[in-house]
Design an enzyme around this catalytic site. Structure first.
Site, short mmCIF file in Angstrom:
data_model
loop_
_atom_site.label_atom_id
_atom_site.label_comp_id
_atom_site.label_asym_id
_atom_site.label_seq_id
_atom_site.Cartn_x
_atom_site.Cartn_y
_atom_site.Cartn_z
N CYS A 1 0.89 -1.26 -0.12
CA CYS A 1 0.00 0.02 0.02
C CYS A 1 0.84 1.21 0.08
O CYS A 1 1.98 1.11 0.11
CB CYS A 1 -0.95 0.15 1.23
SG CYS A 1 -1.92 -1.63 1.56
N ARG B 1 1.28 2.13 -5.95
CA ARG B 1 1.65 1.26 -5.07
C ARG B 1 0.02 0.65 -4.79
O ARG B 1 0.21 -0.19 -3.87
CB ARG B 1 2.23 2.04 -3.47
CG ARG B 1 3.49 2.59 -3.98
CD ARG B 1 3.80 3.14 -2.37
NE ARG B 1 4.14 2.34 -1.58
CZ ARG B 1 5.37 1.53 -1.34
NH1 ARG B 1 6.27 1.69 -2.19
NH2 ARG B 1 5.49 0.62 -0.53
N TRP C 1 -3.59 -1.64 -1.57
CA TRP C 1 -3.40 -2.82 -2.04
C TRP C 1 -4.01 -3.87 -0.99
O TRP C 1 -3.25 -4.42 -0.31
CB TRP C 1 -1.90 -2.98 -2.65
CG TRP C 1 -1.66 -4.04 -3.36
CD1 TRP C 1 -1.05 -5.33 -2.71
CD2 TRP C 1 -1.88 -4.76 -4.54
NE1 TRP C 1 -1.19 -6.48 -3.46
CE2 TRP C 1 -1.35 -5.68 -4.92
CE3 TRP C 1 -2.38 -3.92 -5.68
CZ2 TRP C 1 -1.42 -6.74 -5.74
CZ3 TRP C 1 -2.22 -4.48 -6.95
CH2 TRP C 1 -2.07 -5.96 -7.16
N ASN D 1 0.65 -0.29 5.97
CA ASN D 1 0.89 -0.88 4.62
C ASN D 1 1.82 -2.02 5.35
O ASN D 1 2.94 -2.11 6.20
CB ASN D 1 1.97 -0.10 3.75
CG ASN D 1 2.91 -0.90 2.66
OD1 ASN D 1 2.12 -1.86 2.35
ND2 ASN D 1 4.09 -0.61 2.63
N GLY D 2 1.35 -3.30 4.94
CA GLY D 2 1.88 -4.51 5.42
C GLY D 2 1.21 -5.43 5.87
O GLY D 2 -0.19 -5.29 5.24
N GLU E 1 11.41 -19.62 -19.49
CA GLU E 1 11.04 -18.24 -18.70
C GLU E 1 12.09 -17.35 -18.89
O GLU E 1 11.99 -16.10 -19.18
CB GLU E 1 10.82 -18.38 -17.13
CG GLU E 1 10.67 -17.12 -16.07
CD GLU E 1 9.55 -16.07 -16.93
OE1 GLU E 1 9.84 -14.91 -16.33
OE2 GLU E 1 8.78 -16.63 -17.53
N LYS F 1 11.68 -13.57 -20.80
CA LYS F 1 12.17 -12.30 -20.45
C LYS F 1 12.91 -11.71 -21.19
O LYS F 1 12.84 -10.51 -21.50
CB LYS F 1 13.05 -12.45 -18.93
CG LYS F 1 12.02 -12.98 -17.66
CD LYS F 1 11.27 -11.61 -17.20
CE LYS F 1 9.87 -11.49 -17.57
NZ LYS F 1 8.97 -12.57 -17.18
N GLU G 1 10.97 -10.44 -24.21
CA GLU G 1 9.88 -9.53 -24.11
C GLU G 1 10.27 -8.10 -23.93
O GLU G 1 9.53 -7.07 -24.20
CB GLU G 1 8.60 -9.79 -23.12
CG GLU G 1 9.10 -10.01 -21.67
CD GLU G 1 8.02 -10.24 -20.67
OE1 GLU G 1 6.89 -9.80 -20.96
OE2 GLU G 1 7.99 -11.53 -20.06
N HIS H 1 17.80 -32.99 -30.82
CA HIS H 1 16.89 -33.58 -31.73
C HIS H 1 16.26 -32.50 -32.62
O HIS H 1 15.21 -32.54 -33.00
CB HIS H 1 15.44 -33.99 -30.69
CG HIS H 1 15.73 -35.25 -29.70
ND1 HIS H 1 15.99 -36.40 -30.12
CD2 HIS H 1 16.30 -35.18 -28.37
CE1 HIS H 1 16.70 -37.00 -29.11
NE2 HIS H 1 16.44 -36.43 -27.91
N LYS I 1 0.33 -5.23 -19.55
CA LYS I 1 0.71 -6.05 -18.38
C LYS I 1 -0.42 -6.86 -18.03
O LYS I 1 -0.13 -7.81 -17.54
CB LYS I 1 0.72 -4.90 -16.91
CG LYS I 1 1.02 -5.40 -15.69
CD LYS I 1 2.22 -6.21 -15.68
CE LYS I 1 2.29 -6.93 -14.54
NZ LYS I 1 3.87 -7.60 -14.40
C1 AGP Z 1 5.30 -11.77 -18.33
O1 AGP Z 1 6.28 -11.10 -18.10
C2 AGP Z 1 4.48 -11.10 -19.08
N1 AGP Z 1 3.94 -9.96 -18.61
C3 AGP Z 1 3.12 -12.14 -19.70
O2 AGP Z 1 3.74 -13.52 -20.35
C4 AGP Z 1 2.51 -12.46 -18.27
O3 AGP Z 1 3.10 -13.36 -17.45
C5 AGP Z 1 1.10 -13.25 -18.64
O4 AGP Z 1 0.14 -12.19 -19.75
C6 AGP Z 1 0.12 -13.92 -17.67
O5 AGP Z 1 -0.26 -12.76 -17.07
P1 AGP Z 1 -1.20 -12.84 -15.58
O6 AGP Z 1 0.00 -13.61 -14.65
O7 AGP Z 1 -1.68 -11.60 -15.03
O8 AGP Z 1 -2.23 -13.83 -15.82
#
Ligand code: AGP
Length: 606
Positions: free
Chosen positions: A2, A27, A70, A96-97, A479, A483, A486, A502, A601
């Site tokens: 928060c 936040r 939050w 906050n916490g 993963e 990273k 993206e 393969h 996001k």
């Molecule tokens: C990850 O860095 C991306 N922002 C994206 O792949 C994300 O993980 C995916 O859209 C899932 O989002 P969520 O965890 O909010 O469901």
């Protein structure tokens, strides 16, 4: 996570506080609230603008406290919005916490006749101060006594109508900075709302309590000893202050990983019994005991968290697991029944593909569960039960701390379901102790960030990267590649190290480095032979290896070391250097790391 903000001075506190909340908005945006002794409290669901619309004209004060929520405990409603007060309406608090022992404190206070307005853990603080004020008329002393009864994490500010110009800030595990101006004082979660008034600040340390009036400030320890702290002048601009001095939210969020793991574990480990306490699953514990099959659904990074969770749950909880992409699951006509559980993993809780997968599971009679970061989100509301992973709001589009927290939540879920099945208390205790040791181990990895930046600069010209992993670090390879893709827009792919021969091996040459995740685990020797196959094609190798493993240097051009831990938890450590590498690689290219092109996001469309 928060946002708290407080002011005492001669300006109109209403304006100062609302203004300050605006810069803290990143936040939390579940609810907002403000209180001044002169004009009272105003709260609103949602972001600051909703609060601003509710502020009556003439709202005034020369001191006050404010908050952006939050949600962690209690849904994002107006009742649960801060500030909260005691029975008399004299003692007010913003926080906050997470107060771990709020339930037992609340029960004890209710026995003494206190009545509570909200479902939050925070409200217990104002009632505790009220209780101490019955025997101690000095607000400061009563506040310190109350604070000493709290267990958990807090960044808070207290205010007392009968001592209106005094604001009392306290910190344990959540950030608090005080601002010292000409005839005015401030308390905030970060310096951003303070900077437009003064650059003279003191960042409180854990366990410190600050008592501030317009013309004085004193800092105490929890046992009331005075602390002499020299204020510092900060040059940061507001944006940097919001990012705690980091250039990007992504870097701030990577550096938050130790605290995030502590928050995910907070109040959930019963180490002696080798058990995990997950309040959100208690009400369906019997159904979960009867579950014969678990299907994990998620997208992007959340999917890779699920893929790693599969290894943990199958090996240590003995429950059959399948992992599905949210976008494929509902169109694949999955075979589900009441003995199947569908577990959605999601940071935002709003991802359309994952939400539709949950609805498909519901339609087919499966019990639906969630590992969700955003409290009160659609998936959290639509699933039957679940675990909030408490990573706090994640601003950078590239998910970092949320993943570390999701993996930690999977380890807790493995203990929870495992102890319902064949996992022994000894095995559970070993996992619990290894989990508790993770935050310090992550701090050790983060200390290598400068060396990892050098590495990213060394490979900055490369256009193709392969990420290799096996067993628990299989999904981490994918993963790591995600990273890099993206945020730096270069070609990167994850691959099971054993899968290279393969096909993908054909791509390898001296310009195509591979990042090989090779901790000293049960498949280490296999990883080494896979690495040698790449080396034989002149492929450069950057290895992620366990501290103390000097032998790996024979097979790798560069090594990023991680501390040792039990095998099932290695992904929580091995993903950190990959996040740092991707960050510095993208930063080196001068890209907008927090807002990469073409991405959002939260993906709320199919
Ligand atoms: C990850 O860095 C991306 N922002 C994206 O792949 C994300 O993980 C995916 O859209 C899932 O989002 P969520 O965890 O909010 O469901």
């Amino acid at each position: 996570m928060c946002g708290i903000f407080a002011y005492t001075g001669s300006k109109n506190a209403g304006e100062v506080l609302l203004d300050g909340l605006t810069s803290l908005e990143y936040r939390g945006y579940d609810s907002a609230g403000v209180f001044t002794p002169e004009s009272g409290v105003v709260k609103a669901k949602g972001a600051v603008n909703n609060l601003k619309r509710k502020i009556p004209s003439g709202y005034y004060g020369t001191s006050g406290i404010a908050h952006l929520r939050w949600a962690t405990h209690g849904e994002p409603t107006e009742e649960n919005a801060h500030p909260h007060c005691d029975c008399s309406g004299d003692v007010w608090v913003v926080h906050n916490g997470i107060i771990e022992n709020f339930k037992e404190l609340k029960d004890a206070l209710m026995k003494k006749g206190h009545s509570f307005q909200s479902a939050t853990d925070t409200e217990v603080i104002s009632h505790l101060v009220e209780e101490h004020l019955k025997s101690e008329t000095n607000f400061e002393k009563a506040a310190i006594k109350a604070i000493n009864e709290l267990r958990g994490a807090y960044g808070m500010v207290l205010q007392y109508k009968k001592d209106p110009s005094r604001i009392i800030g306290a910190r344990l595990g959540a950030p608090v900075v005080i601002g010292l101006g000409e005839g005015e004082g401030f308390v905030a979660s970060d310096a951003s709302p303070i900077l437009r008034h003064t650059r003279t600040v003191v960042f409180l340390n854990d366990g410190e309590i600050a008592s501030i009036t317009p013309h004085s400030h004193e800092i105490f320890t929890r046992d009331s000893k005075k602390v002499d702290r020299t204020p510092e002048e900060i040059e940061w601009d507001e944006a940097i202050a919001q990012r705690d001095g980091y250039e990007h939210f992504m870097m701030k969020e990577i550096m938050e990983a130790p605290e995030v793991v502590r928050n995910t574990l907070r109040g959930r480990l019963i180490v002696e019994e080798g058990r995990a306490k997950l309040g959100g699953l208690e009400q369906v514990a019997d159904e979960l005991q009867a579950v014969k099959r678990l299907i994990i659904v998620g997208c992007g990074t959340a999917y890779y968290a699920g893929l790693t969770g599969e290894y943990m749950l199958e090996e240590h909880a003995g429950i059959p697991v399948e992992v599905e992409l949210g976008s494929e699951f509902r169109y694949r006509s999955p075979i589900l029944d009441e003995k199947t559980a569908v577990l959605a993993v999601t940071q935002s809780g709003e991802t359309a593909d994952t939400l539709e997968a949950v609805r498909e599971g519901k339609r087919k009679g499966a019990i639906t569960l969630g590992i969700v970061n955003t409290v009160g989100s659609t998936i959290a509301r639509e699933t039957d039960a679940g675990v909030y992973n408490h990573a706090g709001p994640e601003i950078g589009v590239a998910s970092t701390k949320a993943l570390v927290s999701q993996l930690t939540a999977f380890a807790l879920l493995t203990m929870f379901l495992g102890r319902q099945r064949s996992m022994t208390a000894t095995e559970g205790k070993e996992i619990a102790e290894a989990l508790q040791a993770l935050p310090e181990k992550i701090e050790k990895i983060l200390e290598q960030k400068d060396a990892i930046e050098k590495l990213a600069k060394k490979y900055a010209k490369c256009r193709d990267f392969m990420y290799l992993g096996r067993k628990y670090n299989y999904a981490v390879a994918f993963e790591g590649a995600l990273k890099l893709k993206e945020i730096s827009y270069v070609h990167a792919e994850g691959c099971g190290a054993g899968e290279m021969k393969h096909g993908p091996l054909a791509m390898i040459d001296e310009n195509f480095p591979s990042i090989a995740i090779a901790p000293s685990d049960s498949v280490y020797d296999k990883m080494i032979s896979n690495i040698q196959v790449v080396r034989a094609r002149k492929g450069p190798i950057i290895a992620v290896a366990t501290e103390g493993n000097e032998g790996i240097k024979e097979y790798a051009d560069d090594v990023m070391y991680i501390p040792d831990t039990i095998e099932m938890l290695t992904p929580i450590l091995s993903v950190i250097p990959l996040q740092l590498f991707a960050y510095y690689f993208a930063k080196e290219k001068g890209l907008n790391v927090d807002r990469p092109r073409n991405l959002a996001k939260s993906v709320t469309v199919e």
